[in-house]
Design an enzyme around this catalytic site. Structure first.
Site, PDB file in Angstrom:
ATOM      1  N   ALA A  13       0.214  36.502  18.662  1.00 57.30           N
ATOM      2  CA  ALA A  13       0.562  37.818  18.125  1.00 57.30           C
ATOM      3  C   ALA A  13      -0.665  38.691  17.950  1.00 57.30           C
ATOM      4  O   ALA A  13      -0.745  39.492  17.024  1.00 57.30           O
ATOM      5  CB  ALA A  13       1.311  37.672  16.795  1.00 57.30           C
ATOM      6  N   GLY A  14      -1.650  38.537  18.854  1.00 56.67           N
ATOM      7  CA  GLY A  14      -2.771  39.461  18.881  1.00 56.67           C
ATOM      8  C   GLY A  14      -2.415  40.674  19.720  1.00 56.67           C
ATOM      9  O   GLY A  14      -1.227  40.981  19.952  1.00 56.67           O
ATOM     10  N   PHE A 116     -21.518  52.575  26.066  1.00 52.19           N
ATOM     11  CA  PHE A 116     -21.451  51.130  25.883  1.00 52.19           C
ATOM     12  C   PHE A 116     -22.171  50.453  27.042  1.00 52.19           C
ATOM     13  O   PHE A 116     -22.303  51.027  28.129  1.00 52.19           O
ATOM     14  CB  PHE A 116     -19.987  50.655  25.813  1.00 52.19           C
ATOM     15  CG  PHE A 116     -19.636  50.006  24.509  1.00 52.19           C
ATOM     16  CD1 PHE A 116     -19.420  50.763  23.374  1.00 52.19           C
ATOM     17  CD2 PHE A 116     -19.532  48.624  24.405  1.00 52.19           C
ATOM     18  CE1 PHE A 116     -19.091  50.180  22.167  1.00 52.19           C
ATOM     19  CE2 PHE A 116     -19.205  48.023  23.207  1.00 52.19           C
ATOM     20  CZ  PHE A 116     -18.986  48.801  22.079  1.00 52.19           C
ATOM     21  N   GLN A 243     -19.399  34.233  27.462  1.00 48.48           N
ATOM     22  CA  GLN A 243     -20.268  35.353  27.085  1.00 48.48           C
ATOM     23  C   GLN A 243     -20.872  35.144  25.707  1.00 48.48           C
ATOM     24  O   GLN A 243     -20.172  34.805  24.757  1.00 48.48           O
ATOM     25  CB  GLN A 243     -19.483  36.657  27.084  1.00 48.48           C
ATOM     26  CG  GLN A 243     -20.335  37.862  26.724  1.00 48.48           C
ATOM     27  CD  GLN A 243     -19.600  39.169  26.944  1.00 48.48           C
ATOM     28  OE1 GLN A 243     -18.949  39.680  26.041  1.00 48.48           O
ATOM     29  NE2 GLN A 243     -19.690  39.696  28.163  1.00 48.48           N
ATOM     30  N   HIS A 245     -22.614  37.265  22.989  1.00 43.43           N
ATOM     31  CA  HIS A 245     -22.859  38.643  22.576  1.00 43.43           C
ATOM     32  C   HIS A 245     -24.264  38.738  22.001  1.00 43.43           C
ATOM     33  O   HIS A 245     -24.660  37.916  21.169  1.00 43.43           O
ATOM     34  CB  HIS A 245     -21.830  39.065  21.528  1.00 43.43           C
ATOM     35  CG  HIS A 245     -21.775  40.545  21.306  1.00 43.43           C
ATOM     36  ND1 HIS A 245     -22.815  41.245  20.724  1.00 43.43           N
ATOM     37  CD2 HIS A 245     -20.810  41.465  21.594  1.00 43.43           C
ATOM     38  CE1 HIS A 245     -22.488  42.520  20.658  1.00 43.43           C
ATOM     39  NE2 HIS A 245     -21.274  42.688  21.178  1.00 43.43           N
ATOM     40  N   LEU A 255     -20.477  39.213  14.107  1.00 45.85           N
ATOM     41  CA  LEU A 255     -20.781  40.206  15.117  1.00 45.85           C
ATOM     42  C   LEU A 255     -21.217  41.547  14.541  1.00 45.85           C
ATOM     43  O   LEU A 255     -20.620  42.054  13.597  1.00 45.85           O
ATOM     44  CB  LEU A 255     -19.554  40.425  15.995  1.00 45.85           C
ATOM     45  CG  LEU A 255     -19.773  41.240  17.270  1.00 45.85           C
ATOM     46  CD1 LEU A 255     -20.680  40.498  18.225  1.00 45.85           C
ATOM     47  CD2 LEU A 255     -18.430  41.527  17.945  1.00 45.85           C
ATOM     48  N   SER A 257     -21.411  45.077  16.331  1.00 44.80           N
ATOM     49  CA  SER A 257     -20.901  45.639  17.572  1.00 44.80           C
ATOM     50  C   SER A 257     -21.982  46.285  18.436  1.00 44.80           C
ATOM     51  O   SER A 257     -22.955  46.854  17.935  1.00 44.80           O
ATOM     52  CB  SER A 257     -19.822  46.681  17.254  1.00 44.80           C
ATOM     53  OG  SER A 257     -19.442  47.370  18.415  1.00 44.80           O
ATOM     54  N   GLU A 258     -21.745  46.220  19.738  1.00 43.26           N
ATOM     55  CA  GLU A 258     -22.550  46.946  20.705  1.00 43.26           C
ATOM     56  C   GLU A 258     -22.492  48.459  20.448  1.00 43.26           C
ATOM     57  O   GLU A 258     -23.339  49.217  20.918  1.00 43.26           O
ATOM     58  CB  GLU A 258     -22.010  46.637  22.100  1.00 43.26           C
ATOM     59  CG  GLU A 258     -22.902  46.970  23.252  1.00 43.26           C
ATOM     60  CD  GLU A 258     -22.336  46.365  24.526  1.00 43.26           C
ATOM     61  OE1 GLU A 258     -22.290  47.082  25.525  1.00 43.26           O
ATOM     62  OE2 GLU A 258     -21.937  45.182  24.505  1.00 43.26           O
ATOM     63  N   ARG A 289     -24.112  42.577  28.659  1.00 44.95           N
ATOM     64  CA  ARG A 289     -24.389  41.635  27.576  1.00 44.95           C
ATOM     65  C   ARG A 289     -25.140  40.394  28.016  1.00 44.95           C
ATOM     66  O   ARG A 289     -25.969  39.883  27.280  1.00 44.95           O
ATOM     67  CB  ARG A 289     -23.069  41.252  26.894  1.00 44.95           C
ATOM     68  CG  ARG A 289     -22.477  42.385  26.094  1.00 44.95           C
ATOM     69  CD  ARG A 289     -21.103  42.049  25.560  1.00 44.95           C
ATOM     70  NE  ARG A 289     -20.605  43.140  24.720  1.00 44.95           N
ATOM     71  CZ  ARG A 289     -19.378  43.178  24.226  1.00 44.95           C
ATOM     72  NH1 ARG A 289     -18.515  42.195  24.504  1.00 44.95           N
ATOM     73  NH2 ARG A 289     -19.000  44.190  23.477  1.00 44.95           N
ATOM     74  N   HIS A 356     -19.122  34.519  22.185  1.00 49.17           N
ATOM     75  CA  HIS A 356     -18.234  35.645  21.893  1.00 49.17           C
ATOM     76  C   HIS A 356     -16.940  35.650  22.684  1.00 49.17           C
ATOM     77  O   HIS A 356     -15.881  35.918  22.127  1.00 49.17           O
ATOM     78  CB  HIS A 356     -19.002  36.940  22.146  1.00 49.17           C
ATOM     79  CG  HIS A 356     -18.250  38.190  21.845  1.00 49.17           C
ATOM     80  ND1 HIS A 356     -17.739  38.463  20.587  1.00 49.17           N
ATOM     81  CD2 HIS A 356     -17.907  39.270  22.627  1.00 49.17           C
ATOM     82  CE1 HIS A 356     -17.134  39.639  20.598  1.00 49.17           C
ATOM     83  NE2 HIS A 356     -17.211  40.135  21.832  1.00 49.17           N
ATOM     84  N   ARG A 397     -18.158  39.862  31.054  1.00 48.30           N
ATOM     85  CA  ARG A 397     -17.307  40.987  30.685  1.00 48.30           C
ATOM     86  C   ARG A 397     -18.138  42.144  30.134  1.00 48.30           C
ATOM     87  O   ARG A 397     -19.025  41.932  29.313  1.00 48.30           O
ATOM     88  CB  ARG A 397     -16.280  40.562  29.628  1.00 48.30           C
ATOM     89  CG  ARG A 397     -15.423  41.717  29.130  1.00 48.30           C
ATOM     90  CD  ARG A 397     -14.389  41.263  28.130  1.00 48.30           C
ATOM     91  NE  ARG A 397     -14.943  40.773  26.888  1.00 48.30           N
ATOM     92  CZ  ARG A 397     -15.432  41.536  25.900  1.00 48.30           C
ATOM     93  NH1 ARG A 397     -15.506  42.850  26.059  1.00 48.30           N
ATOM     94  NH2 ARG A 397     -15.879  40.988  24.794  1.00 48.30           N
ATOM     95  N   SER A 402     -12.393  44.282  26.962  1.00 45.41           N
ATOM     96  CA  SER A 402     -11.462  43.284  26.408  1.00 45.41           C
ATOM     97  C   SER A 402     -10.265  43.960  25.757  1.00 45.41           C
ATOM     98  O   SER A 402      -9.114  43.561  25.989  1.00 45.41           O
ATOM     99  CB  SER A 402     -12.169  42.377  25.405  1.00 45.41           C
ATOM    100  OG  SER A 402     -12.713  43.132  24.338  1.00 45.41           O
ATOM    101  N   LEU A 403     -10.504  44.994  24.925  1.00 41.78           N
ATOM    102  CA  LEU A 403      -9.382  45.702  24.317  1.00 41.78           C
ATOM    103  C   LEU A 403      -8.559  46.427  25.379  1.00 41.78           C
ATOM    104  O   LEU A 403      -7.342  46.602  25.226  1.00 41.78           O
ATOM    105  CB  LEU A 403      -9.888  46.693  23.262  1.00 41.78           C
ATOM    106  CG  LEU A 403     -10.480  46.060  21.994  1.00 41.78           C
ATOM    107  CD1 LEU A 403     -10.949  47.136  21.017  1.00 41.78           C
ATOM    108  CD2 LEU A 403      -9.469  45.134  21.305  1.00 41.78           C
TER     109      LEU A 403
END
Length: 619
Positions: A13-14, A116, A243, A245, A255, A257-258, A289, A356, A397, A402-403
């Site tokens: 349920a992500g 990014f 990966q 991160h 984490l 974030s980048e 990354r 990551h 990646r 990813s999102l």
């Protein structure tokens, strides 16, 4: 044992699971099964953004996005999948906006975008603003938005149900007609088993970062979906590519974030040097990354690390205005204050690479149908998100893909699963459908084992951190593989002190540990066989990319220990040994080394190339 029946069952349920549910539920009777409450899924931890070539801030187009994805993945990306993702990215972002997601805005009221790593204009000319974001809480906002929409659509949820098996009508390794028939789930609140029949099953269970000790992943990311499929004869693709991160909080892995570097933060070594200018002179701190992580690790190895033990580098935000930091990066700066006691306004933040993201997973085609070999699908079985390998990320990646992946391919999975269910029949479940799961649970709960789950898990994670992380060699990988074999022998004697049925988290952790041990072996076996360096996989004994031998996807198949491969004289090939195998990925492919371990057989699959021929990867 209880039995339920649905047209479509989505496991997880992500972001990918709920995006699939939004598409499947209007078309077919759909249930989502999750071992967590949905809004606790790990998608909520994603910070930086979701990329799309909207061109709201500056010129951009989907072809540049495709090229960056292919190049960022070191040319192991299947380019048809990358094209689909880049093209459908724009609608994916607009879908979320229409659902109510509160993206940051430009002064003109458009969706704001930030830079990014690895995202460029005109095929590498300069960094481009492509990441749509909601401060540094983008994943959290996506998860909340999708859950609200699922509630609105009356999607049925089985919350805190842990799926431990997928039911197939046959062995996909030998039966071309084998199809999905449902899943077996363990209810955490009662300890009861549930058999959930379905015409279509979608795996969206996320990654497996807990094979490592230093990781940004939540404790629940134990590779459940990957391992369940693998145990049922479905291969895993490209699992050696993990990966790391670059900016995890030093010593913790939490984490940062980048997005911080996208907003202008700079990586510095102990002497204050902006060292990324030496490694990626064009885009510096916004290189992909894998390059940044190796550069950081190299600074530490060569003695330029910061701190009393010289074991990390520094992320410097001190030149940014505090108001800008508060507006764009509120969460990650608070993490630095809370967990390290560092004030980002005035002090650089200690960081070091953290495990990551798994680029590999359950192989699928672009319709998200699961493959049982290089070409043939398992009817009724689908996968999307980090659990799957489409392969849109190749060997590395890009941040914010990813999102995007979970939304584009989650949507595709929901549509495809519902369409399949509309013409499929509901298979009868065998009476012993839950037998294997029941035996596994009973043997752990009632057994007299003396080995400790937490101790085995800790030793697994420590050896993976030490020997299969940013830098790898044959010697280090052979060491970790021997460690895994020893730990699996001990796991057979594992015991739990809690014999109860209600929220027996000790039992759940024991089951998760079995998955982790199995997946760690797949990661290491694939890494041993891949005698080259590409993306997230860097072999110091083979530091160059080898397109002649390894422009191929690794396909790992599970075989029982009794079927270990014999060598020329008939002896059993043991851990760490390599046997020479001929090509199986196409005519003219040269022979290459493959590894046969205690329970892993390797094969290879060609990479899909459409318009971008492999070239040297420079930034």
């Amino acid at each position: 044992m209880q039995t339920h029946s649905y047209d479509v069952v989505i496991v997880g349920a992500g972001g990918a699971g709920m995006r699939a549910a939004l598409e499947a539920s209007p078309r077919a009777r759909t249930a989502v099964v999750s071992k967590l409450y949905p809004t606790r899924s790990h998608t909520g931890a994603a910070q930086g953004g979701m990329c799309a070539a909207l061109a709201n801030v500056e010129d951009d187009n989907w072809e540049w996005h495709t090229f960056d994805t292919v190049k960022g993945g070191d040319y192991l990306v299947d380019q048809d999948a990358a094209e689909i993702m880049a093209k459908e990215a724009i609608d994916a972002v607009l879908d979320l906006e229409r659902m109510g997601l509160p993206f940051n805005r430009t002064p003109e009221g458009r969706i704001d975008q930030r830079r990014f790593g690895g995202h460029t204009r005109n095929h590498g000319e300069a960094p481009v603003r492509r990441a749509c974001y909601a401060a540094d809480r983008t994943g959290h906002m996506i998860l909340q938005t999708l859950y609200q929409q699922c509630v609105k659509q009356d999607v049925e949820f089985f919350n805190e149900f842990y799926v431990l098996d997928v039911v197939l009508t046959g062995d996909p390794a030998t039966d071309p007609g084998a199809r999905a028939a449902g899943v077996v789930a363990y209810e955490l609140a009662t300890g009861e088993l549930h058999v959930i029949r379905a015409k279509s099953v979608v795996f969206a269970t996320g990654g497996a970062g807990k094979v490592y000790k230093t990781t940004s992943n939540a404790h629940t990311l134990t590779g459940d979906g990957m391992a369940v499929a693998y145990r049922r004869g479905i291969p895993l693709e490209d699992m050696e590519f993990f990966q790391f991160h670059p900016t995890g909080l030093a010593g913790l892995g939490i984490l940062l974030s980048e997005a911080a570097r996208g907003e202008g933060a700079i990586l510095r070594n102990a002497s204050g040097e902006r060292f990324m200018e030496r490694y990626a002179p064009t885009i510096k701190d916004l290189a992909p990354r894998d390059i940044v992580a190796r550069s950081m690790a190299n600074e530490v190895r060569e003695g330029r690390g910061a701190g009393p033990n010289k074991d990390y580098v520094l992320l410097d935000l001190t030149h940014l205005e505090p108001a800008h930091i508060d507006a764009k990066l509120p969460d990650i700066t608070e993490f630095a204050r809370t967990y390290l006691g560092v004030e980002p306004y005035t002090e650089p933040v200690p960081v070091y690479p953290t495990a990551h993201y798994a680029m590999g997973g359950i192989p699928t085609n672009v319709r998200t149908e699961v493959l049982r070999n290089n070409t043939d699908v398992v009817p009724g079985l689908f996968a999307a998100g980090e659990v799957a390998c489409v392969s849109v990320h190749g060997s590395n990646r890009l941040g914010t893909n990813s999102l995007l992946d979970i939304n584009v391919f989650g949507k595709r999975a929901g549509i495809a699963a519902a369409e399949y269910a509309q013409t499929a029949t509901l298979e009868e479940m065998p009476e012993d459908a839950a037998h294997d799961v029941g035996v596994a649970i009973a043997s752990i709960r009632a057994g007299a084992g003396t080995e400790n789950v937490a101790k085995i898990r800790r030793e697994l994670q420590e050896t993976m951190d030490a020997n299969a992380q940013v830098f790898r060699t044959k010697e280090s990988l052979t060491t970790v593989l021997a460690d895994i074999e020893a730990l699996r022998e001990r796991y057979a004697r594992v015991g739990v002190s809690d014999r109860g049925s209600v929220y027996n988290t000790e039992l759940v952790e024991a089951l998760e540990l079995g998955f982790l041990l199995e997946l760690a072996e797949v990661v290491v076996v694939g890494a041993l066989a891949r005698e080259e360096s590409r993306g997230g996989h860097f072999r110091e004994d083979f530091p160059n990319r080898d397109d002649e031998k390894f422009m191929l996807h690794t396909m790992a198949y599970r075989v029982p220990p009794t079927a270990r491969v014999a060598g020329e004289a008939g002896e059993v090939v043991g851990a760490g040994e390599i046997v020479e195998a001929g090509a199986s990925a196409g005519e003219g492919t040269p022979p290459r080394p493959t590894f046969e371990g205690t329970s892993v057989r390797l094969d290879y699959k060609p990479v899909t190339v459409t318009r971008y021929q492999p070239m040297e990867r420079k930034y």
